[in-house]
Scaffold this motif. Structure first.
Motif: not given
Length: 168
Positions: A9-38
């Motif tokens: 019963g847990t709602p789930a969304v695509r990355w784009a929907d998350f980014a639209a709902a929480a752009p600052d957090l999405a930007g920080a998360a994507e930047a964090r994952f982009s810092t390292h490859q693994h």
């Protein structure tokens, strides 16, 4: 678009929907994952116990993609039970520049040849077969230190605003 996960019963969304709902957090998360490859992926084994594995992730076309070697144990885990947790690589030392980010969700295998072809045009993938999963998010959490004083936890779930807690 929010989709409810039938078993929980847990709602789930695509990355784009998350980014639209929480752009600052999405930007920080994507930047964090982009810092390292693994990064570290947690899946569930047949017996329900956790398994952690190394993984590369990609953010493309509004999606979070998880690519894996054919018949790898993590891919087989996700095919059996799509729930996952993904932890950004903390990097060297204890600095945790950009904070600590983890994502929870469900992974859905993509078998469409056109989609996989488009993915391989943009990402270097070893020749041969591979598993490609599109992530649907159920939670994103960023933990960071602010002003060397506060521990700041930002948490987001589909349909809810970002919840921020500061601790001293």
């Amino acid at each position: 678009m929010t989709r409810t996960i039938p078993a929980t019963g847990t709602p789930a969304v695509r990355w784009a929907d998350f980014a639209a709902a929480a752009p600052d957090l999405a930007g920080a998360a994507e930047a964090r994952f982009s810092t390292h490859q693994h990064h570290v992926l947690a899946t569930l084994r047949k017996d329900g116990s956790p398994r952690t594995s190394g993984l590369e992730v990609r953010f493309l076309h509004g999606e979070l993609w998880l690519g894996m070697m054919p018949d790898s144990v993590k891919a087989l885990d996700l095919l059996r039970d799509p729930r996952f947790a993904l932890q950004a690589n903390p990097g060297e030392g204890t600095g945790m520049g950009g904070g600590d980010v983890r994502i929870g969700g469900r992974a859905h295998e993509v078998t469409d040849a056109a989609v996989k072809g488009r993915f391989t045009e943009e990402v270097v993938v070893p020749e041969g077969p591979f598993h490609l999963f599109r992530a649907e998010l159920t939670e994103v959490v960023r933990t960071r230190v602010e002003d060397d004083t506060y521990l700041v936890v930002e948490a987001w779930r589909p349909g809810e605003p970002v919840r921020t807690v500061k601790r001293t």
